[in-house]
Motif scaffolding. Structure first.
Motif, short mmCIF file in Angstrom:
data_model
loop_
_atom_site.label_atom_id
_atom_site.label_comp_id
_atom_site.label_asym_id
_atom_site.label_seq_id
_atom_site.Cartn_x
_atom_site.Cartn_y
_atom_site.Cartn_z
N UNK A 1 1.15 -1.35 0.40
CA UNK A 1 0.25 0.35 -0.16
C UNK A 1 0.83 1.26 -0.01
N UNK A 2 2.39 1.28 -0.22
CA UNK A 2 3.18 2.27 0.11
C UNK A 2 2.27 3.37 -0.71
N UNK A 3 2.48 2.84 -1.92
CA UNK A 3 2.75 3.50 -3.33
C UNK A 3 1.52 4.34 -3.20
N UNK A 4 0.45 3.52 -2.71
CA UNK A 4 -0.99 4.47 -2.21
C UNK A 4 -1.26 5.95 -1.40
N UNK A 5 -0.70 5.23 -0.70
CA UNK A 5 -0.52 6.76 0.78
C UNK A 5 0.43 7.82 0.04
N UNK A 6 2.12 7.00 -0.52
CA UNK A 6 2.65 8.27 -1.28
C UNK A 6 1.98 9.19 -2.24
N UNK A 7 1.06 8.81 -3.26
CA UNK A 7 0.30 9.22 -4.33
C UNK A 7 -1.22 10.09 -2.98
N UNK A 8 -1.25 9.90 -2.35
CA UNK A 8 -1.99 10.32 -1.46
C UNK A 8 -1.34 11.80 -0.61
N UNK A 9 -0.92 11.57 -0.47
CA UNK A 9 -0.03 12.54 0.52
C UNK A 9 0.63 13.16 -0.55
N UNK A 10 0.40 13.53 -1.99
CA UNK A 10 1.28 14.05 -2.48
C UNK A 10 -0.31 15.15 -2.82
N UNK A 11 -1.44 15.01 -2.81
CA UNK A 11 -2.07 15.32 -3.17
C UNK A 11 -3.14 16.32 -1.89
N UNK A 12 -2.89 15.90 -1.18
CA UNK A 12 -2.95 16.92 0.23
C UNK A 12 -1.89 18.52 0.66
N UNK A 13 -2.91 19.36 0.17
CA UNK A 13 -1.90 20.05 0.17
C UNK A 13 -1.50 20.33 1.76
N UNK A 14 -0.61 21.32 1.84
CA UNK A 14 0.21 21.47 3.47
C UNK A 14 0.38 22.86 3.61
N UNK A 15 0.42 23.19 4.54
CA UNK A 15 0.80 25.27 5.04
C UNK A 15 2.15 24.77 4.36
N UNK A 16 2.13 26.15 3.79
CA UNK A 16 4.12 26.89 3.27
C UNK A 16 4.92 27.41 4.83
N UNK A 17 6.17 26.09 5.13
CA UNK A 17 6.40 27.12 6.13
C UNK A 17 6.98 28.27 6.57
N UNK A 18 7.24 28.21 5.19
CA UNK A 18 7.76 30.09 4.74
C UNK A 18 6.63 31.53 5.24
N UNK A 19 5.19 31.27 4.89
CA UNK A 19 4.66 32.21 4.22
C UNK A 19 4.00 32.47 6.06
N UNK A 20 3.92 34.02 6.15
CA UNK A 20 3.36 33.75 7.56
C UNK A 20 1.69 34.27 7.35
N UNK A 21 0.42 34.20 7.62
CA UNK A 21 -0.87 34.60 6.99
C UNK A 21 -1.82 34.52 7.76
N UNK A 22 -2.59 36.25 7.03
CA UNK A 22 -3.47 37.06 8.05
C UNK A 22 -4.63 37.26 7.76
N UNK A 23 -5.49 37.44 7.96
CA UNK A 23 -7.04 37.96 7.25
C UNK A 23 -7.58 38.75 7.98
N UNK A 24 -8.00 40.22 6.73
CA UNK A 24 -8.51 41.23 7.79
C UNK A 24 -9.93 42.00 7.15
N UNK A 25 -10.40 42.64 7.72
CA UNK A 25 -12.31 42.25 7.64
C UNK A 25 -11.85 44.01 6.86
N UNK A 26 -11.85 44.07 5.94
CA UNK A 26 -12.55 45.72 5.75
C UNK A 26 -13.49 45.65 4.52
N UNK A 27 -14.77 46.82 5.82
CA UNK A 27 -16.20 46.71 5.61
C UNK A 27 -16.92 45.25 5.18
N UNK A 28 -17.17 45.54 4.04
CA UNK A 28 -17.98 44.04 3.71
C UNK A 28 -16.58 42.91 4.01
#
Length: 667
Positions: free
Chosen positions: A135-162
């Motif tokens: 089953x190793x190939x199936x799990x390797x391919x599945x993990x490649x399809x699942x997005x991961x957070x970037x280690x370098x990016x810093x993310x924030x969300x701001x409300x601006x009006x609506x």
């Protein structure tokens, strides 16, 4: 896995096989109303399962807009963590059930058709985990399809009006060339596609996100969340390759307010100044200002420096009060979360604040009308705070004018105040200072330019009539605050407030009638004690009540019969606003312990309101052998109705419920 180890997480997979012919399933946010795959685990004690890990979905056209779908054979992963105390050589069994929905061309069906799919796997426990090589190939391919957070990016969300802005820091690539799209995890955020709304802000990237406020199918409101999460998908324009980055749940913050240009700020400043001037004509403020101007009339011909000092003291009181209120407002604005709008007059959301303001207006009105005096002259709105020259009285009047301006300002100055509240700090406080100067300007001008005082009418008997006329404006303000207050504490509690105001009025009358210098010390002492007792009793009566835990339905004979057929006991209160005994029963008969008992016994509460003529209630009362209210009836399935006595208390209600209503059977 061939074996697992104590405390070592491992991964299991759910693989879907879609039928041919365009059938597809959905991402955890389908983009519409379709159901996403769902897995429920039954695990041995000490085991935990993570949330489902989702591969990047396709963006497809649905009946009501864009959908986020899977076709082919998507694989969903779950991480299982065993406890650290598993015995080596033992075996564990993991069980799961799964359901999902598949659709094509407007047709949808639940899978599996016969009910949830059942899965079971038994694994041995060893010193070290061992992967199943097949089953190793199936799990390797599945993990490649699942997005991961970037280690370098810093993310924030701001409300601006609506709208919302997704801010990305630390991005080393040019996102404008990546044809960036954002697939949201939550339905209140719309899909952003092909770089739409992407801008550069210095070294950061901003992606504008639109809110979804109405469901496209049922047209009802979409709940707005406090976090943003999803997947950023960028496509290489040269080779068409795509890369996905997960945006983890990020709390929505507020975008800092940008300073306005002088051309845009001056109209707001002028509006706030004009608004302050207008407040002098409002029924909340005019009595205070009017009586202070009467002070000028009395001081005509006196030392002009003292008159200027009065004007400056009044202005100082207004300014300090405005700065204090606007400072609290600014702090609340900064602390407020998304969707929490804070505005001028926000303190009126607190029933205690409204009650105190209402009593203040009512008491001042009684004083101005002559029921009692709180000072030695017509300018003594500051009461005991006024000194010989009345300067502290003028300062207190400035504070009072600001406090009572709050109920009046919101409806008349909404546009100017609404614009000022959104300003950055310096402009925010400057705008409210302008409003404070507008409020104090007439009094300040009269003090600085003493010749204008000569234009005012001379002292005379008219002043007492003027003072009494101002009382009616204060009574009107107290009435407005009473309306606000009753809306907060619910109409059923209004009678207590009326009695409370009556007790306060009696206290004021006793104080004005018997606590006077020409009365004996004994009379003044008795008067003071009675004043305190009536005032305290009135305050207690009018105080905000504890929120009732009882929920009442509107009575109907058909509804009662329906509930009884379902085996549910029903308690009916036939009442009316004009029924004094009914109001007394509401205060005495349903404390928290009775409410809890009713809830435990599953009693449905219904209220038949006879405030206005109601033939159906009249007919029911006649059937019960009663001609007048209050009438309270307890219905228990299989038993005769129990009609209670007219006057109720908590003890009787506890005995009645315990005796007549059995505890519901546990399912």
């Amino acid at each position: 896995m061939k074996s697992i180890a104590p405390g070592k997480p491992f991964t299991v997979a759910l693989k879907l096989q879609h039928p041919s012919g365009g059938w597809h399933s959905y991402y955890k946010n389908s983009g519409g109303i379709e159901k996403s795959p769902e897995v429920k685990w039954t695990l041995p004690e000490g085991f935990t399962a993570s949330e489902l890990q989702w591969p990047v979905p396709h963006v497809t056209d649905g009946l009501f807009g864009k959908s986020f779908t899977y076709s082919g054979t998507p694989v969903f992963l779950t991480q299982i963590t065993p406890p650290a105390n598993l015995a080596d050589g033992s075996k564990v069994t993991l069980k799961a059930s799964a359901v999902w929905q598949i659709c094509r061309e407007g047709q949808c069906r639940d899978e599996p058709k016969e009910g949830p799919a059942k899965f079971e796997i038994t694994l041995p426990v060893a010193g070290a985990p061992e992967m199943d090589g097949a089953q190793a190939a199936l799990f390797t391919a599945a993990r490649a399809e699942i997005p991961q957070p970037s280690k370098d990016w810093k993310v924030s969300v701001e409300a601006s009006g609506t709208e919302l802005q997704l801010r990305l820091k630390g991005v080393s690539t040019d996102l404008s060339q990546a044809s960036l799209s954002f697939i949201p995890d939550y339905p209140f955020i719309a899909l952003a596609q092909n770089g739409a709304g992407l801008t550069r802000d210095g070294d950061d990237w901003l992606l504008a996100l639109k809110r979804v406020t109405k469901d496209p199918v049922f047209d009802h409101a979409v709940p707005q969340g406090k976090q943003v999460a999803g997947i950023l998908v960028g496509t290489n324009p040269i080779n068409g390759a795509s890369k996905a980055v997960a945006i983890p749940p990020t709390t929505i913050g507020k975008a800092p307010a940008a300073p306005l240009s002088l051309g845009k700020f001056l109209p707001i400043l002028g509006g706030m100044l004009l608004g302050g001037l207008i407040l002098n004509l409002m029924p909340c403020v005019f009595p205070v200002i009017g009586l202070k101007i009467m002070g000028f009339v009395q001081q005509s011909g006196q030392d002009r420096k003292k008159i200027v000092l009065h004007g400056l003291a009044f202005t100082a009181g207004v300014l300090l009060s405005f700065w204090a209120l606007s400072g609290v407002l600014f702090a609340l604005r900064s602390a407020a979360g998304p969707g929490q709008e804070i505005g001028w007059g926000y303190q009126l959301q607190n029933p205690w604040t409204v009650l105190v303001l209402m009593l203040l207006m009512f008491i001042l009105g009684l004083s101005m009308y002559g029921v009692f005096e709180i000072g030695a002259s017509a300018t003594s709105v500051g009461g005991k705070l006024q000194t010989k020259d009345g300067v502290s009285g003028s300062f207190f009047s400035g504070i009072l004018a600001t406090v009572v301006a709050t109920p009046c300002s919101a409806p008349f100055l909404g546009a100017a105040i609404g614009a000022a509240i959104a300003l950055p700090p310096v402009q925010f406080f400057t705008a409210f200072t302008a409003m404070a100067l507008g409020l104090s300007l007439p009094y300040l001008i009269l003090s600085i330019f003493p010749r204008l005082v000569d234009l005012l009418p001379r002292p005379g008997a008219w002043m007492e009539s003027f003072k009494q006329a101002m009382a009616f404006l204060l009574f009107a303000t107290a009435g407005y605050l009473l309306w606000v207050y009753v809306g907060q504490i619910e109409l059923d509690n209004m009678l207590n407030v009326i009695f409370g105001l009556t007790a306060v009025a009696i206290a004021a009358w006793i104080f004005g009638r018997w606590h006077t210098p020409f009365r004996s010390r004994k009379a003044r002492t008795i008067a003071l004690v009675l004043t305190v007792l009536f005032a305290a009793g009135g305050m207690k009566l009018a105080a905000p009540p504890a929120k009732s835990e009882l929920v009442w339905e509107a009575w109907s004979e058909a509804r009662v019969n329906e509930l009884l057929e379902d085996g549910k006991p029903v308690y009916v209160d036939f009442t009316a606003k004009w029924c004094a005994t009914c109001q007394l029963n509401k205060k005495r008969a349903y404390p928290k312990e009775v409410a809890a008992l009713m809830k435990d016994r599953g009693i449905v509460l219904m209220r038949g309101d006879k405030t206005n003529p109601n033939p159906a209630i009249d007919a029911k009362l006649e059937e019960l052998g009663r001609s007048a209210i209050p009438v309270n009836v307890l219905y228990v399935p299989g038993k005769e109705p129990v009609i209670t006595p007219e006057l109720l208390d908590a003890g009787y209600m506890k005995d009645l419920i315990t005796r007549e209503v059995p505890l519901p059977e546990k399912k």
